[in-house]
Design a protein around this motif. Structure first.
Motif, PDB file in Angstrom:
ATOM      1  N   UNK A  28      -8.781  -2.034  -4.323  1.00 19.70           N
ATOM      2  CA  UNK A  28      -8.079  -2.428  -5.663  1.00 19.70           C
ATOM      3  C   UNK A  28      -8.890  -3.369  -6.433  1.00 19.70           C
ATOM      4  N   UNK A  29      -9.046  -3.366  -7.662  1.00 18.79           N
ATOM      5  CA  UNK A  29      -9.744  -4.577  -8.353  1.00 18.79           C
ATOM      6  C   UNK A  29      -9.039  -5.672  -8.512  1.00 18.79           C
ATOM      7  N   UNK A  30      -9.864  -6.691  -9.344  1.00 17.61           N
ATOM      8  CA  UNK A  30      -9.113  -8.039  -9.370  1.00 17.61           C
ATOM      9  C   UNK A  30      -8.268  -8.196 -10.585  1.00 17.61           C
ATOM     10  N   UNK A  31      -7.836  -7.145 -11.270  1.00 17.49           N
ATOM     11  CA  UNK A  31      -6.870  -7.169 -12.302  1.00 17.49           C
ATOM     12  C   UNK A  31      -5.632  -7.674 -11.644  1.00 17.49           C
ATOM     13  N   UNK A  32      -4.443  -7.832 -12.702  1.00 18.43           N
ATOM     14  CA  UNK A  32      -3.187  -8.057 -12.473  1.00 18.43           C
ATOM     15  C   UNK A  32      -2.526  -6.951 -11.350  1.00 18.43           C
ATOM     16  N   UNK A  33      -1.687  -7.733 -10.481  1.00 16.02           N
ATOM     17  CA  UNK A  33      -1.092  -6.731  -9.597  1.00 16.02           C
ATOM     18  C   UNK A  33       0.657  -6.897  -9.899  1.00 16.02           C
ATOM     19  N   UNK A  34       1.107  -5.898  -9.708  1.00 13.94           N
ATOM     20  CA  UNK A  34       2.709  -5.855  -9.778  1.00 13.94           C
ATOM     21  C   UNK A  34       3.209  -6.227  -8.478  1.00 13.94           C
ATOM     22  N   UNK A  35       4.496  -6.630  -8.366  1.00 10.87           N
ATOM     23  CA  UNK A  35       5.160  -7.279  -7.170  1.00 10.87           C
ATOM     24  C   UNK A  35       5.206  -5.733  -6.358  1.00 10.87           C
ATOM     25  N   UNK A  36       5.535  -4.707  -7.022  1.00 15.32           N
ATOM     26  CA  UNK A  36       5.643  -3.482  -6.068  1.00 15.32           C
ATOM     27  C   UNK A  36       4.327  -3.212  -5.423  1.00 15.32           C
ATOM     28  N   UNK A  37       3.363  -3.371  -6.152  1.00 15.72           N
ATOM     29  CA  UNK A  37       1.757  -2.710  -5.453  1.00 15.72           C
ATOM     30  C   UNK A  37       1.841  -4.087  -4.480  1.00 15.72           C
ATOM     31  N   UNK A  38       1.818  -5.375  -4.555  1.00 11.92           N
ATOM     32  CA  UNK A  38       1.606  -6.196  -3.456  1.00 11.92           C
ATOM     33  C   UNK A  38       2.537  -5.751  -2.114  1.00 11.92           C
ATOM     34  N   UNK A  39       3.574  -5.570  -2.570  1.00  6.31           N
ATOM     35  CA  UNK A  39       4.818  -5.208  -1.551  1.00  6.31           C
ATOM     36  C   UNK A  39       4.314  -3.873  -0.795  1.00  6.31           C
ATOM     37  N   UNK A  40       3.882  -2.855  -1.466  1.00  7.16           N
ATOM     38  CA  UNK A  40       3.316  -1.700  -0.862  1.00  7.16           C
ATOM     39  C   UNK A  40       2.056  -1.812   0.231  1.00  7.16           C
ATOM     40  N   UNK A  41       1.198  -2.849  -0.234  1.00  3.94           N
ATOM     41  CA  UNK A  41       0.202  -3.091   0.572  1.00  3.94           C
ATOM     42  C   UNK A  41       0.395  -4.019   1.701  1.00  3.94           C
ATOM     43  N   UNK A  42       1.353  -4.737   1.727  1.00  2.00           N
ATOM     44  CA  UNK A  42       1.822  -5.564   2.706  1.00  2.00           C
ATOM     45  C   UNK A  42       2.574  -4.670   3.707  1.00  2.00           C
ATOM     46  N   UNK A  43       3.400  -3.560   3.256  1.00  2.00           N
ATOM     47  CA  UNK A  43       4.149  -2.893   4.187  1.00  2.00           C
ATOM     48  C   UNK A  43       3.208  -1.886   4.793  1.00  2.00           C
ATOM     49  N   UNK A  44       2.164  -1.396   4.024  1.00  2.00           N
ATOM     50  CA  UNK A  44       0.955  -0.581   4.633  1.00  2.00           C
ATOM     51  C   UNK A  44       0.474  -1.407   5.847  1.00  2.00           C
ATOM     52  N   UNK A  45       0.003  -2.659   5.549  1.00  2.00           N
ATOM     53  CA  UNK A  45      -0.828  -3.366   6.732  1.00  2.00           C
ATOM     54  C   UNK A  45       0.051  -3.626   7.895  1.00  2.00           C
ATOM     55  N   UNK A  46       1.396  -3.801   7.802  1.00  2.00           N
ATOM     56  CA  UNK A  46       2.372  -4.148   8.769  1.00  2.00           C
ATOM     57  C   UNK A  46       2.750  -2.559   9.576  1.00  2.00           C
ATOM     58  N   UNK A  47       2.017  -1.391   8.883  1.00  2.00           N
ATOM     59  CA  UNK A  47       2.212  -0.298   9.652  1.00  2.00           C
ATOM     60  C   UNK A  47       1.143   0.150  10.278  1.00  2.00           C
ATOM     61  N   UNK A  48      -0.073  -0.683  10.289  1.00  2.00           N
ATOM     62  CA  UNK A  48      -1.181  -0.260  10.948  1.00  2.00           C
ATOM     63  C   UNK A  48      -1.226  -1.162  12.229  1.00  2.00           C
ATOM     64  N   UNK A  49      -2.172  -0.746  13.113  1.00  2.00           N
ATOM     65  CA  UNK A  49      -2.391  -1.709  14.150  1.00  2.00           C
ATOM     66  C   UNK A  49      -3.047  -3.086  14.104  1.00  2.00           C
ATOM     67  N   UNK A  50      -2.672  -4.150  14.737  1.00  2.00           N
ATOM     68  CA  UNK A  50      -1.856  -4.254  16.037  1.00  2.00           C
ATOM     69  C   UNK A  50      -0.337  -4.381  15.761  1.00  2.00           C
ATOM     70  N   UNK A  51       0.118  -4.099  14.538  1.00  2.00           N
ATOM     71  CA  UNK A  51       1.530  -4.385  14.061  1.00  2.00           C
ATOM     72  C   UNK A  51       2.508  -3.314  13.944  1.00  2.00           C
ATOM     73  N   UNK A  52       2.068  -2.150  14.270  1.00  2.00           N
ATOM     74  CA  UNK A  52       2.842  -0.869  14.283  1.00  2.00           C
ATOM     75  C   UNK A  52       4.154  -1.032  15.306  1.00  2.00           C
ATOM     76  N   UNK A  53       5.254  -0.811  14.267  1.00  2.00           N
ATOM     77  CA  UNK A  53       6.706  -0.915  14.785  1.00  2.00           C
ATOM     78  C   UNK A  53       7.106  -2.150  15.434  1.00  2.00           C
TER      79      UNK A  53
END
Length: 377
Positions: A24-49
Protein backbone atom coordinates in the motif's frame (compact mmCIF):
# COMPACT_ATOMS: atom_id res chain seq x y z
CA UNK A 1 -5.06 3.73 22.43
CA UNK A 2 -6.72 3.10 19.10
CA UNK A 3 -10.02 1.31 19.60
CA UNK A 4 -9.83 -2.28 18.39
CA UNK A 5 -13.38 -3.38 17.89
CA UNK A 6 -13.42 -7.16 17.86
CA UNK A 7 -9.64 -7.48 18.09
CA UNK A 8 -8.91 -7.54 21.82
CA UNK A 9 -8.71 -11.18 22.88
CA UNK A 10 -9.65 -12.20 19.34
CA UNK A 11 -8.19 -15.55 18.30
CA UNK A 12 -6.90 -15.31 14.74
CA UNK A 13 -7.32 -18.57 12.86
CA UNK A 14 -6.86 -18.08 9.14
CA UNK A 15 -3.69 -16.65 7.56
CA UNK A 16 -5.73 -15.93 4.42
CA UNK A 17 -8.54 -13.92 6.02
CA UNK A 18 -7.00 -10.53 5.26
CA UNK A 19 -5.62 -9.04 2.01
CA UNK A 20 -1.90 -8.43 1.57
CA UNK A 21 -1.48 -4.73 2.32
CA UNK A 22 2.31 -4.67 2.27
CA UNK A 23 2.51 -2.68 -0.95
CA UNK A 24 0.00 0.00 0.00
CA UNK A 25 1.18 3.50 -0.85
CA UNK A 26 2.42 6.21 1.52
CA UNK A 27 -0.91 8.05 1.78
CA UNK A 28 -3.08 8.38 4.90
CA UNK A 29 -4.20 5.10 6.43
CA UNK A 30 -7.33 4.56 8.51
CA UNK A 31 -7.26 2.81 11.88
CA UNK A 32 -9.28 -0.05 10.38
CA UNK A 33 -6.72 -0.50 7.60
CA UNK A 34 -3.85 -0.49 10.09
CA UNK A 35 -5.73 -2.95 12.28
CA UNK A 36 -6.47 -5.26 9.33
CA UNK A 37 -2.81 -5.43 8.34
CA UNK A 38 -1.69 -6.14 11.89
CA UNK A 39 -4.25 -8.92 12.29
CA UNK A 40 -3.18 -10.40 8.95
CA UNK A 41 0.48 -10.34 9.95
CA UNK A 42 -0.27 -12.09 13.24
CA UNK A 43 -2.14 -14.74 11.26
CA UNK A 44 1.04 -15.55 9.35
CA UNK A 45 4.06 -17.68 10.38
CA UNK A 46 5.62 -17.74 12.91
CA UNK A 47 2.68 -16.26 14.86
CA UNK A 48 -0.27 -18.37 13.66
CA UNK A 49 -2.69 -19.12 16.53
CA UNK A 50 -0.12 -17.92 19.05
CA UNK A 51 -0.58 -14.15 19.14
CA UNK A 52 -3.34 -11.63 19.86
CA UNK A 53 -3.36 -7.98 18.92
CA UNK A 54 -4.43 -6.06 22.01
CA UNK A 55 -3.84 -2.48 20.92
CA UNK A 56 -1.77 -0.03 18.93
CA UNK A 57 -0.97 3.65 18.63
CA UNK A 58 0.48 5.62 15.75
CA UNK A 59 0.56 4.55 12.14
CA UNK A 60 3.11 2.87 9.91
CA UNK A 61 4.79 5.49 7.72
CA UNK A 62 5.46 4.20 4.19
CA UNK A 63 8.34 4.89 1.81
CA UNK A 64 10.95 5.55 4.52
CA UNK A 65 14.67 5.44 3.87
CA UNK A 66 15.03 3.46 7.09
CA UNK A 67 12.92 2.00 9.86
CA UNK A 68 13.96 1.12 13.41
CA UNK A 69 12.51 -2.01 15.06
CA UNK A 70 12.49 -2.21 18.87
CA UNK A 71 11.06 -5.09 20.95
CA UNK A 72 9.76 -3.97 24.37
CA UNK A 73 8.50 -5.73 27.48
CA UNK A 74 7.91 -3.78 30.70
CA UNK A 75 10.75 -1.30 30.18
CA UNK A 76 9.30 1.95 31.58
CA UNK A 77 12.40 2.67 33.68
CA UNK A 78 14.84 2.23 30.78
CA UNK A 79 12.82 3.54 27.86
CA UNK A 80 13.32 7.31 28.34
CA UNK A 81 17.11 7.07 27.84
CA UNK A 82 16.69 4.61 24.96
CA UNK A 83 14.17 6.84 23.21
CA UNK A 84 16.25 9.96 23.70
CA UNK A 85 19.23 8.27 22.03
CA UNK A 86 17.06 7.08 19.13
CA UNK A 87 15.64 10.58 18.72
CA UNK A 88 19.15 12.08 18.57
CA UNK A 89 20.22 9.55 15.93
CA UNK A 90 17.08 10.12 13.83
CA UNK A 91 17.32 13.90 13.96
CA UNK A 92 21.02 13.72 13.10
CA UNK A 93 20.47 12.33 9.61
CA UNK A 94 18.97 13.86 6.44
CA UNK A 95 17.24 10.58 5.60
CA UNK A 96 13.60 9.89 6.42
CA UNK A 97 12.73 7.21 8.91
CA UNK A 98 10.26 5.86 11.42
CA UNK A 99 10.26 3.75 14.56
CA UNK A 100 8.32 0.53 15.11
CA UNK A 101 7.79 -0.85 18.62
CA UNK A 102 6.34 -4.23 19.50
CA UNK A 103 5.32 -4.47 23.14
CA UNK A 104 4.62 -8.06 24.04
CA UNK A 105 2.79 -8.97 27.25
CA UNK A 106 3.52 -5.56 28.74
CA UNK A 107 1.71 -4.29 31.83
CA UNK A 108 3.58 -1.09 32.70
CA UNK A 109 3.52 2.43 31.26
CA UNK A 110 5.83 1.66 28.30
CA UNK A 111 3.13 2.31 25.61
CA UNK A 112 2.33 5.76 26.96
CA UNK A 113 6.00 6.67 27.30
CA UNK A 114 6.58 5.77 23.65
CA UNK A 115 3.52 7.69 22.46
CA UNK A 116 4.43 10.86 24.36
CA UNK A 117 8.03 10.67 23.11
CA UNK A 118 7.01 10.30 19.47
CA UNK A 119 4.41 13.06 19.56
CA UNK A 120 6.75 15.44 21.38
CA UNK A 121 9.59 14.84 18.92
CA UNK A 122 7.47 14.66 15.78
CA UNK A 123 8.73 11.14 15.02
CA UNK A 124 6.61 8.83 12.85
CA UNK A 125 5.92 5.71 14.87
CA UNK A 126 3.83 2.61 15.32
CA UNK A 127 3.60 0.94 18.73
CA UNK A 128 1.89 -2.45 18.63
CA UNK A 129 0.76 -4.29 21.75
CA UNK A 130 0.45 -8.06 21.51
CA UNK A 131 -0.07 -11.02 23.77
CA UNK A 132 2.00 -14.07 22.89
CA UNK A 133 1.34 -17.68 23.73
CA UNK A 134 3.84 -18.89 26.32
CA UNK A 135 5.61 -20.95 23.64
CA UNK A 136 6.66 -17.80 21.76
CA UNK A 137 6.68 -15.27 24.60
CA UNK A 138 10.23 -14.10 24.00
CA UNK A 139 12.37 -11.36 22.48
CA UNK A 140 13.03 -13.17 19.17
CA UNK A 141 9.34 -13.23 18.23
CA UNK A 142 8.82 -9.65 19.37
CA UNK A 143 11.80 -8.49 17.30
CA UNK A 144 10.60 -10.56 14.34
CA UNK A 145 7.22 -8.84 14.36
CA UNK A 146 8.84 -5.40 14.71
CA UNK A 147 11.21 -6.09 11.80
CA UNK A 148 8.44 -7.47 9.59
CA UNK A 149 6.48 -4.27 10.13
CA UNK A 150 9.58 -2.12 9.67
CA UNK A 151 10.23 -3.86 6.35
CA UNK A 152 6.84 -2.65 5.13
CA UNK A 153 7.74 0.91 6.10
CA UNK A 154 11.09 0.86 4.26
CA UNK A 155 10.82 -1.83 1.56
CA UNK A 156 13.56 -0.25 -0.55
CA UNK A 157 15.64 1.01 2.35
CA UNK A 158 17.31 -0.20 5.52
CA UNK A 159 16.29 -1.83 8.77
CA UNK A 160 17.81 -1.00 12.14
CA UNK A 161 17.10 -2.85 15.35
CA UNK A 162 18.08 -2.22 18.95
CA UNK A 163 16.86 -3.07 22.45
CA UNK A 164 14.70 -1.13 24.89
CA UNK A 165 17.55 -1.02 27.44
CA UNK A 166 20.12 0.33 24.98
CA UNK A 167 21.36 3.80 24.02
CA UNK A 168 22.51 3.90 20.40
CA UNK A 169 25.29 6.24 19.31
CA UNK A 170 24.36 9.60 17.83
CA UNK A 171 25.82 8.60 14.45
CA UNK A 172 24.17 5.18 14.48
CA UNK A 173 21.91 5.74 11.48
CA UNK A 174 24.33 7.66 9.28
CA UNK A 175 27.15 5.15 9.86
CA UNK A 176 24.87 2.20 9.31
CA UNK A 177 23.52 3.56 6.04
CA UNK A 178 27.03 4.40 4.83
CA UNK A 179 28.25 0.87 5.48
CA UNK A 180 25.26 -0.64 3.70
CA UNK A 181 26.01 1.60 0.72
CA UNK A 182 29.46 -0.04 0.52
CA UNK A 183 27.81 -3.31 -0.45
CA UNK A 184 27.17 -5.05 2.85
CA UNK A 185 23.86 -6.72 3.68
CA UNK A 186 24.21 -6.89 7.47
CA UNK A 187 26.23 -4.76 9.89
CA UNK A 188 27.01 -6.08 13.38
CA UNK A 189 28.25 -3.38 15.77
CA UNK A 190 30.54 -4.40 18.63
CA UNK A 191 28.24 -3.15 21.39
CA UNK A 192 29.74 -2.13 24.74
CA UNK A 193 28.13 -2.23 28.18
CA UNK A 194 27.00 0.91 29.96
CA UNK A 195 30.08 2.11 31.84
CA UNK A 196 28.31 3.28 34.99
CA UNK A 197 26.45 -0.02 35.41
CA UNK A 198 29.52 -2.08 34.54
CA UNK A 199 31.62 -0.22 37.13
CA UNK A 200 29.10 -1.12 39.82
CA UNK A 201 29.59 -4.86 39.20
CA UNK A 202 32.47 -7.02 40.53
CA UNK A 203 35.76 -6.48 38.66
CA UNK A 204 35.63 -9.99 37.20
CA UNK A 205 32.73 -9.00 34.92
CA UNK A 206 34.88 -6.40 33.16
CA UNK A 207 37.91 -8.70 33.17
CA UNK A 208 36.02 -11.47 31.39
CA UNK A 209 34.73 -9.07 28.73
CA UNK A 210 38.16 -7.55 28.18
CA UNK A 211 39.76 -11.00 27.86
CA UNK A 212 37.13 -12.12 25.34
CA UNK A 213 37.59 -9.04 23.19
CA UNK A 214 41.41 -9.22 23.30
CA UNK A 215 41.45 -12.94 22.50
CA UNK A 216 38.99 -12.60 19.64
CA UNK A 217 41.08 -9.80 18.15
CA UNK A 218 44.27 -11.89 18.30
CA UNK A 219 42.51 -14.93 16.86
CA UNK A 220 41.33 -12.77 13.98
CA UNK A 221 44.93 -11.77 13.22
CA UNK A 222 46.19 -15.34 13.49
CA UNK A 223 43.38 -16.60 11.28
CA UNK A 224 44.17 -14.06 8.58
CA UNK A 225 47.84 -14.99 8.80
CA UNK A 226 47.20 -18.74 8.53
CA UNK A 227 44.68 -18.32 5.68
CA UNK A 228 46.87 -15.73 3.91
CA UNK A 229 44.18 -13.09 4.20
CA UNK A 230 41.76 -14.92 1.92
CA UNK A 231 38.86 -14.92 4.37
CA UNK A 232 37.21 -11.66 5.40
CA UNK A 233 36.28 -12.33 9.04
CA UNK A 234 36.83 -15.21 11.46
CA UNK A 235 33.99 -14.71 13.91
CA UNK A 236 31.11 -12.33 14.43
CA UNK A 237 29.59 -11.23 17.74
CA UNK A 238 26.21 -9.91 16.64
CA UNK A 239 24.01 -8.22 19.21
CA UNK A 240 20.34 -7.36 18.91
CA UNK A 241 21.29 -4.06 20.56
CA UNK A 242 22.70 -2.88 17.22
CA UNK A 243 22.05 -4.56 13.89
CA UNK A 244 21.64 -2.86 10.51
CA UNK A 245 20.56 -4.58 7.32
CA UNK A 246 19.19 -3.99 3.85
CA UNK A 247 15.46 -4.57 3.78
CA UNK A 248 15.78 -6.44 0.49
CA UNK A 249 18.29 -8.86 2.05
CA UNK A 250 16.06 -9.38 5.09
CA UNK A 251 13.10 -10.20 2.86
CA UNK A 252 15.13 -12.52 0.62
CA UNK A 253 16.30 -14.35 3.72
CA UNK A 254 12.70 -14.92 4.77
CA UNK A 255 12.74 -12.84 7.93
CA UNK A 256 14.38 -13.09 11.33
CA UNK A 257 14.97 -16.62 12.67
CA UNK A 258 13.10 -17.20 15.93
CA UNK A 259 14.95 -19.57 18.26
CA UNK A 260 13.97 -19.23 21.95
CA UNK A 261 17.06 -17.06 22.48
CA UNK A 262 19.94 -15.79 20.33
CA UNK A 263 18.02 -14.52 17.31
CA UNK A 264 20.85 -12.05 16.61
CA UNK A 265 23.39 -14.85 16.12
CA UNK A 266 20.87 -16.94 14.21
CA UNK A 267 20.30 -14.01 11.83
CA UNK A 268 24.02 -13.53 11.30
CA UNK A 269 24.56 -17.24 10.66
CA UNK A 270 21.63 -17.37 8.24
CA UNK A 271 22.92 -14.34 6.33
CA UNK A 272 26.39 -15.86 6.06
CA UNK A 273 24.99 -19.23 5.08
CA UNK A 274 22.95 -17.61 2.31
CA UNK A 275 26.02 -15.86 0.92
CA UNK A 276 25.17 -12.32 2.04
CA UNK A 277 27.98 -9.90 2.87
CA UNK A 278 28.24 -9.35 6.64
CA UNK A 279 30.43 -6.71 8.28
CA UNK A 280 31.71 -6.91 11.86
CA UNK A 281 32.05 -3.28 12.89
CA UNK A 282 33.91 -1.71 15.80
CA UNK A 283 31.81 0.10 18.36
CA UNK A 284 30.44 3.42 17.18
CA UNK A 285 28.77 4.63 20.33
CA UNK A 286 26.08 2.14 21.32
CA UNK A 287 25.88 1.25 25.01
CA UNK A 288 23.61 -1.46 26.39
CA UNK A 289 22.51 -2.21 29.92
CA UNK A 290 24.71 -4.21 32.28
CA UNK A 291 21.75 -5.24 34.41
CA UNK A 292 21.74 -8.76 35.80
CA UNK A 293 17.97 -9.29 35.61
CA UNK A 294 17.43 -9.15 31.87
CA UNK A 295 14.13 -9.69 30.03
CA UNK A 296 15.42 -12.55 27.86
CA UNK A 297 15.99 -15.95 29.46
CA UNK A 298 19.53 -17.02 28.60
CA UNK A 299 20.39 -13.55 27.35
CA UNK A 300 22.94 -10.91 28.33
CA UNK A 301 21.61 -10.50 31.85
CA UNK A 302 21.99 -14.19 32.63
CA UNK A 303 25.52 -14.22 31.21
CA UNK A 304 26.50 -11.22 33.34
CA UNK A 305 24.95 -12.82 36.43
CA UNK A 306 27.09 -15.91 35.93
CA UNK A 307 30.17 -13.71 35.67
CA UNK A 308 29.26 -12.20 39.02
CA UNK A 309 28.54 -15.48 40.79
CA UNK A 310 30.90 -18.05 39.24
CA UNK A 311 34.56 -18.39 40.14
CA UNK A 312 35.31 -19.47 36.55
CA UNK A 313 32.41 -18.38 34.31
CA UNK A 314 31.85 -19.54 30.76
CA UNK A 315 32.86 -17.19 27.96
CA UNK A 316 31.52 -16.51 24.47
CA UNK A 317 30.65 -19.89 22.94
CA UNK A 318 32.31 -18.94 19.64
CA UNK A 319 35.77 -18.68 21.16
CA UNK A 320 37.98 -21.72 20.60
CA UNK A 321 41.50 -22.86 21.55
CA UNK A 322 44.41 -21.71 19.43
CA UNK A 323 45.22 -25.27 18.32
CA UNK A 324 41.68 -25.77 17.00
CA UNK A 325 41.79 -22.44 15.20
CA UNK A 326 45.07 -23.48 13.53
CA UNK A 327 43.65 -26.87 12.52
CA UNK A 328 40.58 -25.23 10.97
CA UNK A 329 42.73 -22.73 9.08
CA UNK A 330 44.96 -25.53 7.76
CA UNK A 331 41.93 -27.57 6.71
CA UNK A 332 40.38 -24.60 4.98
CA UNK A 333 43.55 -23.96 2.99
CA UNK A 334 43.78 -27.63 1.99
CA UNK A 335 40.14 -27.91 0.88
CA UNK A 336 39.34 -24.47 -0.47
CA UNK A 337 42.59 -22.62 -0.94
CA UNK A 338 41.09 -19.73 -2.83
CA UNK A 339 39.23 -16.58 -2.00
CA UNK A 340 35.88 -17.06 -0.28
CA UNK A 341 34.30 -13.80 0.88
CA UNK A 342 31.31 -15.57 2.35
CA UNK A 343 33.21 -18.26 4.25
CA UNK A 344 32.23 -18.54 7.90
CA UNK A 345 34.40 -20.63 10.20
CA UNK A 346 32.39 -23.06 12.29
CA UNK A 347 33.41 -25.98 14.44
CA UNK A 348 31.41 -28.84 15.86
CA UNK A 349 29.39 -28.17 18.98
CA UNK A 350 31.67 -28.04 22.00
CA UNK A 351 31.50 -26.77 25.55
CA UNK A 352 32.20 -23.02 25.86
CA UNK A 353 35.63 -22.06 27.11
CA UNK A 354 35.82 -20.84 30.70
CA UNK A 355 37.45 -17.58 31.77
CA UNK A 356 40.60 -19.37 32.96
CA UNK A 357 40.84 -21.23 29.64
CA UNK A 358 40.53 -17.99 27.67
CA UNK A 359 43.25 -16.41 29.80
CA UNK A 360 45.52 -19.37 29.07
CA UNK A 361 44.82 -19.27 25.34
CA UNK A 362 45.26 -15.51 25.30
CA UNK A 363 48.83 -15.93 26.53
CA UNK A 364 49.51 -18.51 23.81
CA UNK A 365 47.97 -16.31 21.13
CA UNK A 366 50.06 -13.33 22.19
CA UNK A 367 53.28 -15.31 21.89
CA UNK A 368 52.31 -16.64 18.47
CA UNK A 369 51.26 -13.24 17.17
CA UNK A 370 54.56 -11.75 18.35
CA UNK A 371 56.55 -14.56 16.69
CA UNK A 372 54.78 -13.83 13.38
CA UNK A 373 55.32 -10.10 13.73
CA UNK A 374 51.58 -9.46 14.02
CA UNK A 375 51.82 -7.21 17.05
CA UNK A 376 50.36 -7.72 20.52
CA UNK A 377 47.16 -6.99 22.44
Amino acid sequence: MTALAGVGHHEVRSPFSMPDLSLEGPGPRSASTEEAELVALLASPPFVDKAELTGFTGSLKRGCDFAIAIPVRDEESRLPATLEAISTAMHGTPFTGCAVFVLNDTSDASPKIIERWALRGGIPFLAVEVSFDRTICNAPHSRRLALDLAARAAPQGALFTTDADTMVGKGWIDKGLRLLSEGYDLICEDVLLDEAELSALPAQVREVGDAERAYLGLCERLWRHWTRGRVSTLAFRPSGASLVMKTSSYLRLGGLPTPPVGEDRALCDAMLGAGFAVKAMENFGTRTSARLAGRALGGCGDALAERVLSADPECDSRLKPVWLLHDEATLWMEIFGGTSRGFHARSKTRAPMTFSAVQRELRIARKLAASYGLGNA
